[in-house]
Design a protein around this motif. Structure first.
Motif, PDB file in Angstrom:
ATOM      1  N   VAL A  90       0.814  -1.220   0.000  1.00  0.00           N
ATOM      2  CA  VAL A  90       0.000   0.000   0.000  1.00  0.00           C
ATOM      3  C   VAL A  90       0.851   1.276   0.000  1.00  0.00           C
ATOM      4  O   VAL A  90       0.462   2.289  -0.579  1.00  0.00           O
ATOM      5  N   ASP A  91       2.059   1.248   0.594  1.00  0.00           N
ATOM      6  CA  ASP A  91       2.903   2.451   0.629  1.00  0.00           C
ATOM      7  C   ASP A  91       3.314   2.903  -0.776  1.00  0.00           C
ATOM      8  O   ASP A  91       3.695   4.051  -0.975  1.00  0.00           O
ATOM      9  N   PHE A  92       3.259   1.965  -1.738  1.00  0.00           N
ATOM     10  CA  PHE A  92       3.706   2.293  -3.101  1.00  0.00           C
ATOM     11  C   PHE A  92       2.547   2.239  -4.101  1.00  0.00           C
ATOM     12  O   PHE A  92       2.759   2.061  -5.292  1.00  0.00           O
ATOM     13  N   SER A  93       1.317   2.429  -3.596  1.00  0.00           N
ATOM     14  CA  SER A  93       0.152   2.310  -4.490  1.00  0.00           C
ATOM     15  C   SER A  93       0.108   3.409  -5.546  1.00  0.00           C
ATOM     16  O   SER A  93      -0.568   3.283  -6.559  1.00  0.00           O
ATOM     17  N   VAL A  94       0.874   4.500  -5.346  1.00  0.00           N
ATOM     18  CA  VAL A  94       0.966   5.542  -6.374  1.00  0.00           C
ATOM     19  C   VAL A  94       1.437   4.934  -7.695  1.00  0.00           C
ATOM     20  O   VAL A  94       1.022   5.350  -8.779  1.00  0.00           O
ATOM     21  N   GLU A  95       2.308   3.918  -7.613  1.00  0.00           N
ATOM     22  CA  GLU A  95       2.846   3.270  -8.816  1.00  0.00           C
ATOM     23  C   GLU A  95       1.739   2.568  -9.598  1.00  0.00           C
ATOM     24  O   GLU A  95       1.753   2.520 -10.823  1.00  0.00           O
ATOM     25  N   VAL A  96       0.770   1.979  -8.851  1.00  0.00           N
ATOM     26  CA  VAL A  96      -0.341   1.276  -9.512  1.00  0.00           C
ATOM     27  C   VAL A  96      -1.270   2.289 -10.167  1.00  0.00           C
ATOM     28  O   VAL A  96      -1.664   2.146 -11.326  1.00  0.00           O
ATOM     29  N   VAL A  97      -1.593   3.343  -9.418  1.00  0.00           N
ATOM     30  CA  VAL A  97      -2.547   4.342  -9.907  1.00  0.00           C
ATOM     31  C   VAL A  97      -2.042   4.993 -11.186  1.00  0.00           C
ATOM     32  O   VAL A  97      -2.761   5.100 -12.181  1.00  0.00           O
ATOM     33  N   ARG A  98      -0.762   5.416 -11.196  1.00  0.00           N
ATOM     34  CA  ARG A  98      -0.281   6.116 -12.385  1.00  0.00           C
ATOM     35  C   ARG A  98      -0.111   5.173 -13.574  1.00  0.00           C
ATOM     36  O   ARG A  98      -0.204   5.591 -14.714  1.00  0.00           O
ATOM     37  N   SER A  99       0.127   3.881 -13.293  1.00  0.00           N
ATOM     38  CA  SER A  99       0.241   2.915 -14.396  1.00  0.00           C
ATOM     39  C   SER A  99      -1.107   2.688 -15.067  1.00  0.00           C
ATOM     40  O   SER A  99      -1.190   2.511 -16.278  1.00  0.00           O
ATOM     41  N   MET A 100      -2.188   2.683 -14.264  1.00  0.00           N
ATOM     42  CA  MET A 100      -3.518   2.392 -14.821  1.00  0.00           C
ATOM     43  C   MET A 100      -3.940   3.392 -15.880  1.00  0.00           C
ATOM     44  O   MET A 100      -4.697   3.077 -16.783  1.00  0.00           O
ATOM     45  N   LYS A 101      -3.442   4.600 -15.753  1.00  0.00           N
ATOM     46  CA  LYS A 101      -3.788   5.653 -16.706  1.00  0.00           C
ATOM     47  C   LYS A 101      -3.335   5.296 -18.124  1.00  0.00           C
ATOM     48  O   LYS A 101      -3.901   5.769 -19.103  1.00  0.00           O
ATOM     49  N   VAL A 102      -2.295   4.458 -18.237  1.00  0.00           N
ATOM     50  CA  VAL A 102      -1.720   4.177 -19.558  1.00  0.00           C
ATOM     51  C   VAL A 102      -1.919   2.726 -19.997  1.00  0.00           C
ATOM     52  O   VAL A 102      -1.395   2.308 -21.022  1.00  0.00           O
ATOM     53  N   LEU A 103      -2.665   1.947 -19.213  1.00  0.00           N
ATOM     54  CA  LEU A 103      -2.873   0.533 -19.548  1.00  0.00           C
ATOM     55  C   LEU A 103      -4.149   0.338 -20.355  1.00  0.00           C
ATOM     56  O   LEU A 103      -5.128   1.059 -20.174  1.00  0.00           O
ATOM     57  N   ASP A 104      -4.134  -0.680 -21.234  1.00  0.00           N
ATOM     58  CA  ASP A 104      -5.350  -1.043 -21.970  1.00  0.00           C
ATOM     59  C   ASP A 104      -6.059  -2.215 -21.306  1.00  0.00           C
ATOM     60  O   ASP A 104      -7.239  -2.449 -21.547  1.00  0.00           O
ATOM     61  N   GLY A 105      -5.331  -2.986 -20.508  1.00  0.00           N
ATOM     62  CA  GLY A 105      -5.918  -4.147 -19.844  1.00  0.00           C
ATOM     63  C   GLY A 105      -5.098  -4.524 -18.626  1.00  0.00           C
ATOM     64  O   GLY A 105      -3.933  -4.134 -18.497  1.00  0.00           O
ATOM     65  N   ILE A 106      -5.707  -5.265 -17.717  1.00  0.00           N
ATOM     66  CA  ILE A 106      -5.028  -5.657 -16.473  1.00  0.00           C
ATOM     67  C   ILE A 106      -5.250  -7.143 -16.212  1.00  0.00           C
ATOM     68  O   ILE A 106      -6.354  -7.656 -16.397  1.00  0.00           O
ATOM     69  N   VAL A 107      -4.180  -7.813 -15.750  1.00  0.00           N
ATOM     70  CA  VAL A 107      -4.313  -9.160 -15.186  1.00  0.00           C
ATOM     71  C   VAL A 107      -4.283  -8.978 -13.674  1.00  0.00           C
ATOM     72  O   VAL A 107      -3.260  -8.568 -13.117  1.00  0.00           O
ATOM     73  N   PHE A 108      -5.415  -9.234 -13.030  1.00  0.00           N
ATOM     74  CA  PHE A 108      -5.494  -9.174 -11.568  1.00  0.00           C
ATOM     75  C   PHE A 108      -5.180 -10.561 -11.023  1.00  0.00           C
ATOM     76  O   PHE A 108      -5.792 -11.542 -11.449  1.00  0.00           O
ATOM     77  N   ILE A 109      -4.245 -10.638 -10.096  1.00  0.00           N
ATOM     78  CA  ILE A 109      -3.863 -11.934  -9.527  1.00  0.00           C
ATOM     79  C   ILE A 109      -4.389 -12.028  -8.100  1.00  0.00           C
ATOM     80  O   ILE A 109      -4.217 -11.095  -7.305  1.00  0.00           O
ATOM     81  N   PHE A 110      -5.045 -13.142  -7.805  1.00  0.00           N
ATOM     82  CA  PHE A 110      -5.583 -13.388  -6.461  1.00  0.00           C
ATOM     83  C   PHE A 110      -4.976 -14.678  -5.925  1.00  0.00           C
ATOM     84  O   PHE A 110      -4.809 -15.638  -6.672  1.00  0.00           O
ATOM     85  N   SER A 111      -4.649 -14.694  -4.636  1.00  0.00           N
ATOM     86  CA  SER A 111      -4.148 -15.922  -4.025  1.00  0.00           C
ATOM     87  C   SER A 111      -5.326 -16.863  -3.778  1.00  0.00           C
ATOM     88  O   SER A 111      -6.363 -16.450  -3.246  1.00  0.00           O
ATOM     89  N   ALA A 112      -5.147 -18.146  -4.132  1.00  0.00           N
ATOM     90  CA  ALA A 112      -6.212 -19.143  -3.922  1.00  0.00           C
ATOM     91  C   ALA A 112      -6.412 -19.446  -2.443  1.00  0.00           C
ATOM     92  O   ALA A 112      -7.396 -20.061  -2.057  1.00  0.00           O
ATOM     93  N   VAL A 113      -5.463 -18.995  -1.601  1.00  0.00           N
ATOM     94  CA  VAL A 113      -5.594 -19.217  -0.150  1.00  0.00           C
ATOM     95  C   VAL A 113      -6.267 -18.003   0.494  1.00  0.00           C
ATOM     96  O   VAL A 113      -7.302 -18.104   1.145  1.00  0.00           O
ATOM     97  N   GLU A 114      -5.671 -16.810   0.291  1.00  0.00           N
ATOM     98  CA  GLU A 114      -6.184 -15.598   0.967  1.00  0.00           C
ATOM     99  C   GLU A 114      -7.372 -14.966   0.256  1.00  0.00           C
ATOM    100  O   GLU A 114      -8.121 -14.205   0.860  1.00  0.00           O
ATOM    101  N   GLY A 115      -7.543 -15.227  -1.031  1.00  0.00           N
ATOM    102  CA  GLY A 115      -8.697 -14.679  -1.760  1.00  0.00           C
ATOM    103  C   GLY A 115      -8.553 -13.209  -2.082  1.00  0.00           C
ATOM    104  O   GLY A 115      -7.461 -12.707  -2.319  1.00  0.00           O
ATOM    105  N   VAL A 116      -9.678 -12.499  -2.068  1.00  0.00           N
ATOM    106  CA  VAL A 116      -9.690 -11.062  -2.404  1.00  0.00           C
ATOM    107  C   VAL A 116      -9.262 -10.281  -1.165  1.00  0.00           C
ATOM    108  O   VAL A 116      -9.981 -10.235  -0.176  1.00  0.00           O
ATOM    109  N   GLN A 117      -8.091  -9.653  -1.239  1.00  0.00           N
ATOM    110  CA  GLN A 117      -7.538  -8.930  -0.089  1.00  0.00           C
ATOM    111  C   GLN A 117      -7.688  -7.415  -0.291  1.00  0.00           C
ATOM    112  O   GLN A 117      -7.968  -6.951  -1.398  1.00  0.00           O
TER     113      GLN A 117
END
Length: 698
Positions: A90-117
């Motif tokens: 979470v401390d580096f979520s700025v990196e995710v936010v600014r990347s989304m502006k230039v992406l056409d698609g996303i692969v979201f990865i979820f752990s099969a143990v912890e689920g949606v975190q």
């Protein structure tokens, strides 16, 4: 450089997940299977290609979004995949936010143990805001406690979307062998001894046939619901072909009606090749998305740019990095047109011309020089003096794209160089860091003269201090963490400010009367000009507002900024000769201080949303400790032998929590926290904070 693939065969994707869900591991496998690397880099060995920073290798986490390009063959055609691997912390979520502006698609990865975190939920909402199509990959199916079906349901419930499983697993935990491709009605079994590069496509094993048919029917029904023609065909009992299913699912994914769900174990090299196929099959090329929209900065009219090479050039700067060898690297995404190395561009945000020096295609921290970058591509430039959020374009066809808003830092520490000779160098490095990271700020405490660095959390600032030492050779002393407190008012009040100086010759005269009232938390500042009859000439109104803002910035109670206040200027007076802007600025400041004291000032503190993950046997100790930190338990959820505890805790009470949690849970507990909101500090604690602040000033 001519295009290696046509634009319709280009995919710009991000890999996004909660920390430790297997994001970088998946990216490393993608690079290996696409032939970009010849050896798999493991995160736990500090050898991941995409985690190239020394701090990333040491901590085994991603800190900065790394970009790379690789190629994949599908149905005999070559496709280019530009990948941005983003941080999960979470401390580096700025990196995710600014990347989304230039992406056409996303692969979201979820752990099969912890689920949606929690961080996945936060990132999902950002993807919603930027309208980015996405696919989901349920990872870690080889792990103890893995449950594909539970996590599939969670994706639908927690993220308010319609997931569609296009694969189901064969086996689970240590018996996980492969996946069933529901579209093709085939089983994919990976051969253990070949690093996962080889697999067999076989008939569905008998014991899975019934389940596979049940899930295939669910899949077909979900897909045909999005297409009237297919729905009609399906209801009439006709077979919907594999090609029709793929085409309909592609349209539904790009329209964000459905999210295809795949599964595997990236670490065990199972499931990555079909994931790459799904990126090609279901995520959009730049041509599949609407043209980018912006405004003409000269006229204010809305304009758009199609993703075509012959359209006017338009690109968005989403990241800036200081490179010890090349100087500043400016990362950008070209939305339309093309640009050559050495040519000039117009920075519409800064209203100035700039020169593109070298153009580079990046692969993590290595690079390849190119002569030209065309529509749809992601690249970096040397020589640009742009910052994150700037639009660069053709000067004859200017366009300004929407700028990103970033959250304010919540924590600060005082730093000073260990040697006097590093003082000037430190100042230059801090300026570089601020340019790179919009959530990193530097200020000087007016009372103590100390340099303060501000960030999103302890880890964020720890990494910055470490970079000063390792990248620039600057050793610094670091003070205790400081909380970004704020002040606000509790009631309505009227205040008056008069500034009169008569010293022979021309004097100074400013007089303002205001009414203040509290705003809802997070609303900031509102100013209303209710002056009638010219009791204050309109040219002095901005000076009154500036004086009020200055008084708010410097605080009254303990010197912290005052927030969430509405100010109405409704009366005052002026002098024909002696009135001036400076006199009215001082009058505005005095009026605000007068009103604020009458309205009742209180101290606000940042409250963090904390999620702790702990084995069941330590739940009591963890909750007891959170309560002792003035925490409010908001909920608990049990998943197997792990319990997730959600709480809201003041930031001031969370320093050093990582060490405490480790000792409470014998090193097995983990936590993440992010800023939630500001709330009133209890009276007794507020008095102590104000007392300490005043003592430091005296």
């Amino acid at each position: 450089m001519p295009r290696i693939v046509p634009i319709e065969k280009l995919r710009n994707i991000g890999i996004v997940a909660h920390i430790d869900a297997g994001k970088t591991t998946t990216t490393e496998r993608i690079l290996y299977y696409t032939g970009k690397t010849y050896k798999i880099g493991e995160v736990h060995e500090g050898a991941a290609v995409m985690d190239w920073m020394e701090q990333e290798k040491e901590r085994g986490i991603t800190i900065t979004a790394a970009t790379t390009a690789c190629y994949w063959e599908r149905f005999g055609e070559k496709y280019q995949i530009n990948i941005i691997d983003t941080p999960g912390h979470v401390d580096f979520s700025v990196e995710v936010v600014r990347s989304m502006k230039v992406l056409d698609g996303i692969v979201f990865i979820f752990s099969a143990v912890e689920g949606v975190q929690p961080q996945s939920e936060a990132n999902w909402r950002w993807a919603d805001r930027f309208n980015v199509p996405r696919i989901a990959f349920i990872n870690k199916l080889d792990r103890l406690g893995a449950d594909f079906y539970r996590v599939f349901d969670e994706i639908g419930e927690k993220l308010s979307i319609k997931p569609v499983a296009i694969q189901i697993p064969i086996g689970a935990e240590e018996d996980f062998k492969g996946v069933i491709d529901l579209i093709e009605r085939k089983a994919i079994i990976w051969l253990e001894e070949t690093l996962g590069a080889k697999y067999e496509i076989v008939d569905i094993p008998d014991e899975y046939k019934e389940r596979a048919e049940e899930w295939r029917n669910k899949m077909v029904e979900t897909i045909v619901e999005t297409d009237d023609t297919l729905m009609e065909k399906y209801l009439e009992g006709e077979e919907v072909t594999v090609e029709e299913l793929r085409s309909a699912l592609r349209r539904a994914t790009i329209n964000r009606t459905l999210v295809p769900v795949l599964c595997g174990s990236a670490f065990k090299n199972k499931g990555v090749q079909p994931l790459l196929d799904a990126v090609i099959d279901y995520l959009p090329s730049p041509l599949d998305l609407p043209p980018v929209k912006g405004v003409n900065p000269k006229t204010g009219e809305e304009v758009e740019r199609p993703p075509l090479d012959d359209a006017p050039f338009c690109a968005y700067v989403f990241k800036v990095m200081a490179d010890p060898y090349a100087g500043q690297l400016t990362y950008f995404r070209v939305f339309s047109g093309k640009i050559e190395a050495g040519s000039h561009v117009y920075n519409a945000t800064k209203d100035r011309k700039e020169r593109m020096g070298r153009l580079l295609i990046m692969h993590a921290n290595s690079r390849e020089d190119v002569q030209e970058i065309a529509a749809g591509e992601i690249a970096a430039a040397v020589g640009l003096d742009a910052t994150t959020g700037d639009t660069i374009c053709d000067e004859k066809h200017p366009i300004l794209l929407e700028k990103l808003e970033f959250p304010d830092p919540v924590i600060a520490v005082a730093i000073e160089p260990k040697t006097k000779k590093d003082q000037e160098k430190l100042s230059q490095v801090l300026n570089k860091f601020m340019k790179e990271d919009p959530t990193f700020k530097v200020s000087v405490d007016p009372e103590t003269g100390q340099t303060l660095i501000h960030g999103m959390g302890e880890l964020h600032l720890e990494v910055m201090v470490d970079r000063m030492k390792k990248e620039y050779g600057i050793e610094v002393n670091v003070g205790k963490p400081q909380v970004a407190y704020k002040e606000t008012i509790e009631g309505k009040a009227i205040g008056e400010g008069k500034f009169i100086r008569q010293t022979g010759g021309r004097g100074q005269y400013g007089h303002a009367v205001i009414e203040i009232e509290p705003l809802e938390r997070g609303k900031g500042f509102e100013f209303e000009n209710a002056i009638v009859g010219g009791v204050i000439p309109k040219e002095f109104i901005p000076a009154v507002e500036a004086g009020i803002k200055e008084a708010m910035e410097n605080g009254i109670l303990a010197g912290y900024p005052i927030v969430d206040v509405k100010v109405k200027l409704f009366d005052g007076s002026f002098h024909e000769v002696d009135s001036s802007e400076i006199a009215f600025k001082i009058a505005g400041s005095l009026a605000f201080k007068d009103a604020a004291k009458k309205a009742g000032l209180v101290l606000l503190e940042p409250i963090m949303e904390v999620e702790v993950e702990t084995p069941d046997e330590y739940v009591g100790d963890v909750i007891g400790d959170l309560n002792s930190r003035r925490g409010k338990i908001m909920g608990m959820e049990k998943k197997g032998i792990i319990t997730f505890i959600r709480a809201q805790v003041p930031l001031a009470e969370m320093f050093g929590y990582a060490t405490t949690l480790r000792s409470l849970t014998q090193g097995r507990g983990t936590f993440i926290m992010k800023f939630s909101h500001y709330d009133k500090v209890p009276q007794q604690i507020a008095e102590k904070i104000i007392g300490e602040r005043m003592a430091a000033k005296s």
